[in-house]
Design an enzyme around this catalytic site. Structure first.
Site, PDB file in Angstrom:
ATOM      1  N   ARG A  13       0.851  -1.183   0.000  1.00 59.09           N
ATOM      2  CA  ARG A  13       0.000   0.000   0.000  1.00 59.09           C
ATOM      3  C   ARG A  13       0.889   1.236   0.000  1.00 59.09           C
ATOM      4  O   ARG A  13       2.109   1.116   0.025  1.00 59.09           O
ATOM      5  CB  ARG A  13      -0.966  -0.007   1.207  1.00 59.09           C
ATOM      6  CG  ARG A  13      -0.233  -0.438   2.464  1.00 59.09           C
ATOM      7  CD  ARG A  13      -0.629   0.245   3.680  1.00 59.09           C
ATOM      8  NE  ARG A  13      -0.523   1.678   3.583  1.00 59.09           N
ATOM      9  CZ  ARG A  13       0.616   2.364   3.723  1.00 59.09           C
ATOM     10  NH1 ARG A  13       1.766   1.759   3.937  1.00 59.09           N
ATOM     11  NH2 ARG A  13       0.617   3.680   3.638  1.00 59.09           N
ATOM     12  N   GLY A  14       0.231   2.417  -0.060  1.00 59.63           N
ATOM     13  CA  GLY A  14       0.994   3.654  -0.215  1.00 59.63           C
ATOM     14  C   GLY A  14       1.201   3.870  -1.710  1.00 59.63           C
ATOM     15  O   GLY A  14       1.624   2.949  -2.431  1.00 59.63           O
ATOM     16  N   ALA A  15       0.899   5.094  -2.167  1.00 61.42           N
ATOM     17  CA  ALA A  15       0.849   5.342  -3.608  1.00 61.42           C
ATOM     18  C   ALA A  15       2.129   4.930  -4.360  1.00 61.42           C
ATOM     19  O   ALA A  15       2.048   4.207  -5.366  1.00 61.42           O
ATOM     20  CB  ALA A  15       0.501   6.814  -3.842  1.00 61.42           C
ATOM     21  N   ARG A  59      -7.271  -0.776  -7.200  1.00 59.39           N
ATOM     22  CA  ARG A  59      -7.630   0.335  -6.298  1.00 59.39           C
ATOM     23  C   ARG A  59      -7.752   1.595  -7.168  1.00 59.39           C
ATOM     24  O   ARG A  59      -6.887   1.832  -8.013  1.00 59.39           O
ATOM     25  CB  ARG A  59      -6.566   0.573  -5.202  1.00 59.39           C
ATOM     26  CG  ARG A  59      -6.478  -0.561  -4.186  1.00 59.39           C
ATOM     27  CD  ARG A  59      -5.587  -0.187  -3.010  1.00 59.39           C
ATOM     28  NE  ARG A  59      -6.286   0.669  -2.051  1.00 59.39           N
ATOM     29  CZ  ARG A  59      -5.694   1.220  -0.990  1.00 59.39           C
ATOM     30  NH1 ARG A  59      -4.402   1.030  -0.762  1.00 59.39           N
ATOM     31  NH2 ARG A  59      -6.383   1.975  -0.161  1.00 59.39           N
ATOM     32  N   GLN A 111      -2.589   2.739   9.775  1.00 55.19           N
ATOM     33  CA  GLN A 111      -1.281   2.943   9.127  1.00 55.19           C
ATOM     34  C   GLN A 111      -0.331   3.733  10.034  1.00 55.19           C
ATOM     35  O   GLN A 111       0.875   3.560   9.958  1.00 55.19           O
ATOM     36  CB  GLN A 111      -1.454   3.714   7.808  1.00 55.19           C
ATOM     37  CG  GLN A 111      -2.031   2.926   6.662  1.00 55.19           C
ATOM     38  CD  GLN A 111      -3.520   3.094   6.569  1.00 55.19           C
ATOM     39  OE1 GLN A 111      -4.195   3.334   7.566  1.00 55.19           O
ATOM     40  NE2 GLN A 111      -4.058   2.958   5.373  1.00 55.19           N
ATOM     41  N   ASP A 136      -2.269  10.724  -2.690  1.00 52.89           N
ATOM     42  CA  ASP A 136      -2.565   9.661  -3.654  1.00 52.89           C
ATOM     43  C   ASP A 136      -2.873  10.230  -5.035  1.00 52.89           C
ATOM     44  O   ASP A 136      -2.742   9.528  -6.035  1.00 52.89           O
ATOM     45  CB  ASP A 136      -3.726   8.794  -3.160  1.00 52.89           C
ATOM     46  CG  ASP A 136      -3.236   7.905  -2.027  1.00 52.89           C
ATOM     47  OD1 ASP A 136      -3.117   8.396  -0.894  1.00 52.89           O
ATOM     48  OD2 ASP A 136      -2.921   6.724  -2.307  1.00 52.89           O
ATOM     49  N   ASN A 183      -5.930  12.136  -0.285  1.00 52.45           N
ATOM     50  CA  ASN A 183      -5.019  11.397   0.605  1.00 52.45           C
ATOM     51  C   ASN A 183      -5.885  10.673   1.634  1.00 52.45           C
ATOM     52  O   ASN A 183      -7.126  10.811   1.635  1.00 52.45           O
ATOM     53  CB  ASN A 183      -4.007  12.343   1.267  1.00 52.45           C
ATOM     54  CG  ASN A 183      -2.871  11.578   1.939  1.00 52.45           C
ATOM     55  OD1 ASN A 183      -2.248  10.719   1.312  1.00 52.45           O
ATOM     56  ND2 ASN A 183      -2.616  11.837   3.205  1.00 52.45           N
ATOM     57  N   LYS A 184      -5.245   9.910   2.481  1.00 54.12           N
ATOM     58  CA  LYS A 184      -5.962   9.094   3.468  1.00 54.12           C
ATOM     59  C   LYS A 184      -7.033   9.901   4.189  1.00 54.12           C
ATOM     60  O   LYS A 184      -6.797  11.043   4.589  1.00 54.12           O
ATOM     61  CB  LYS A 184      -4.940   8.531   4.466  1.00 54.12           C
ATOM     62  CG  LYS A 184      -5.495   7.632   5.540  1.00 54.12           C
ATOM     63  CD  LYS A 184      -6.333   6.493   4.994  1.00 54.12           C
ATOM     64  CE  LYS A 184      -5.623   5.661   3.952  1.00 54.12           C
ATOM     65  NZ  LYS A 184      -6.523   4.713   3.232  1.00 54.12           N
TER      66      LYS A 184
HETATM   67  O1  MRU Z   1      -4.778   3.203   1.803  1.00 57.86           O
HETATM   68  P1  MRU Z   1      -3.301   3.437   1.792  1.00 57.86           P
HETATM   69  O2  MRU Z   1      -2.618   2.935   3.017  1.00 57.86           O
HETATM   70  O3  MRU Z   1      -2.656   2.952   0.514  1.00 57.86           O
HETATM   71  O4  MRU Z   1      -3.190   5.013   1.804  1.00 57.86           O
HETATM   72  C1  MRU Z   1      -1.922   5.589   1.817  1.00 57.86           C
HETATM   73  C2  MRU Z   1      -1.958   7.046   1.906  1.00 57.86           C
HETATM   74  O5  MRU Z   1      -2.985   7.680   1.936  1.00 57.86           O
HETATM   75  C3  MRU Z   1      -0.633   7.714   1.851  1.00 57.86           C
HETATM   76  O6  MRU Z   1      -0.661   8.892   2.600  1.00 57.86           O
HETATM   77  C4  MRU Z   1      -0.336   8.060   0.388  1.00 57.86           C
HETATM   78  O7  MRU Z   1      -0.463   6.930  -0.422  1.00 57.86           O
HETATM   79  C5  MRU Z   1       0.984   8.640   0.217  1.00 57.86           C
HETATM   80  S1  MRU Z   1       2.253   7.411   0.406  1.00 57.86           S
HETATM   81  C6  MRU Z   1       3.711   8.229   0.283  1.00 57.86           C
END
Ligand code: MRU
Length: 347
Positions: free
Chosen positions: A48-50, A87, A196, A237, A247-248
């Site tokens: 996970r994470g962009a 996703r 997270q 994201d 973003n999250k």
């Molecule tokens: O659902 P996730 O855990 O993939 O969400 C991640 C985030 O929102 C991060 O802040 C974002 O991807 C930036 S990662 C450098």
């Protein structure tokens, strides 16, 4: 970073992913050999994470090329569309799939596979330099705005090496401050429901030996009101033309509080997280995840059995509430319609 903590590796023709669902209590790795498994790993948030979703997309396409002899363009596009459907919100997934498709059109199967694997490795190694550049830009901005001192930084979700495969974006800033003895404390939002913050960001900060405290997201207003936050840094994201940023979920809340308490709020993300083809945030698709992520924890029901839940995984922060948007080429501020293209398209 020690190799065993590396969230994403490609070796012996396999994609090895650290399972982020069970950290920090367990360190479990999955070895993937098909595009379908890469899709599963992204959808289930093993990875996970962009940025790491983007790297997985590259290696997922490589696995497909390895397993498909004499592919047609239609089959390649179909494989790409399937992977993109894992996703919807992080644009890095689409961005990397499209880059792979563009680069392999005229190659033989074996050439294409090898080229894509090398490309994936290159992107991960480039991210180290890029993340360092973002951290330096953020540091210079903080010094200019707040003066040279030790900073208290609030961050949300996870943007460190688990999300980026290198030092990270917003958390790369925290790491850089720590390495330069300029970090007083990192406040880590726990980030419900996947946690997270408390599971992953805290785990990374422990590995770095950086001072931090985990807080519930509802504590943000109290921390800001009592002067315990100098600046807020989060990742992204998808950043669109007017600066609106997905973003999250919970990021937008922080930006509104930051405005109220006059605290600078920054987004830090690589160019692969920008989507300037979209004019404003309403056009971004927000991923809705399973309600059970909220209603239960580790398969134990925590809400009444009769209750249902709504689980948007991201939100949109208004560009006008963001003090600055930082990528590997610099910082954009003010009118984002003008300043974002300058940092995205710079040489
Ligand atoms: O659902 P996730 O855990 O993939 O969400 C991640 C985030 O929102 C991060 O802040 C974002 O991807 C930036 S990662 C450098």
């Amino acid at each position: 970073m020690k190799e065993e903590y590396n969230p994403i590796q490609f070796k012996d023709h396999k994609l090895i992913l650290l399972d982020q669902r069970v950290l920090p209590l367990e360190e479990v790795f999955h070895s993937l050999e098909t595009l379908e498994q890469a899709h599963w790993a992204i959808k289930e948030m093993i990875v996970r994470g962009a940025p790491c979703i983007g790297f997985t997309a590259i290696f997922g396409m490589a696995l497909w090329l390895k397993n498909h002899q004499n592919f047609t363009t239609a089959e390649l596009n179909q494989a790409g569309d399937y992977l993109k459907s894992a996703r919807p919100t992080a644009v890095n997934l689409n961005f990397e799939v499209d880059r792979v498709i563009a680069m392999v059109q005229d190659l033989t199967n074996q050439e294409a596979y090898e080229k894509v694997v090398s490309f994936g490795h290159l992107q991960i190694s480039k991210s180290e330099t890029e993340n360092r550049a973002m951290a330096k830009t953020a540091y210079a901005e903080l010094e200019e705005r707040l003066g040279k001192k030790k900073y208290n930084i609030l961050t949300h979700c996870n943007t460190g090496f688990l999300a980026c495969g290198s030092i990270g974006t917003a958390l790369g800033v925290v790491q850089h401050l720590h390495e330069n003895d300029q970090l007083e404390l990192a406040w880590v939002d726990e980030t419900r429901p996947y946690l997270q913050g408390s599971r992953l960001t805290a785990y990374e900060l422990v590995k770095l030996g950086a001072p931090h405290k985990v807080v519930v997201e509802g504590a943000a207003s109290y921390l800001m009101k009592t002067g315990q936050v100098d600046a807020i840094f989060t990742g992204a994201d998808r950043i669109v033309a007017n600066g609106d940023t997905a973003n999250k979920v919970g990021t937008s809340n922080l930006s509104i509080l930051a405005k109220h308490y006059n605290i600078p709020f920054y987004i830090v993300a690589p160019s692969s997280s920008f989507d300037l083809s979209i004019q404003s945030g309403e056009k971004i698709e927000i991923e809705l995840r399973d309600e059970n992520e909220i209603l239960s924890y580790k398969n134990n029901r925590i809400a009444p059995i009769e209750s249902t839940a709504f689980n948007p995984s991201f939100d949109i922060t208004d560009g006008q509430l963001i003090t600055g948007i930082i990528n590997e080429k610099g910082i954009a501020q003010g009118n984002y319609l003008e300043s974002l293209p300058r940092i995205v398209h710079a040489d």
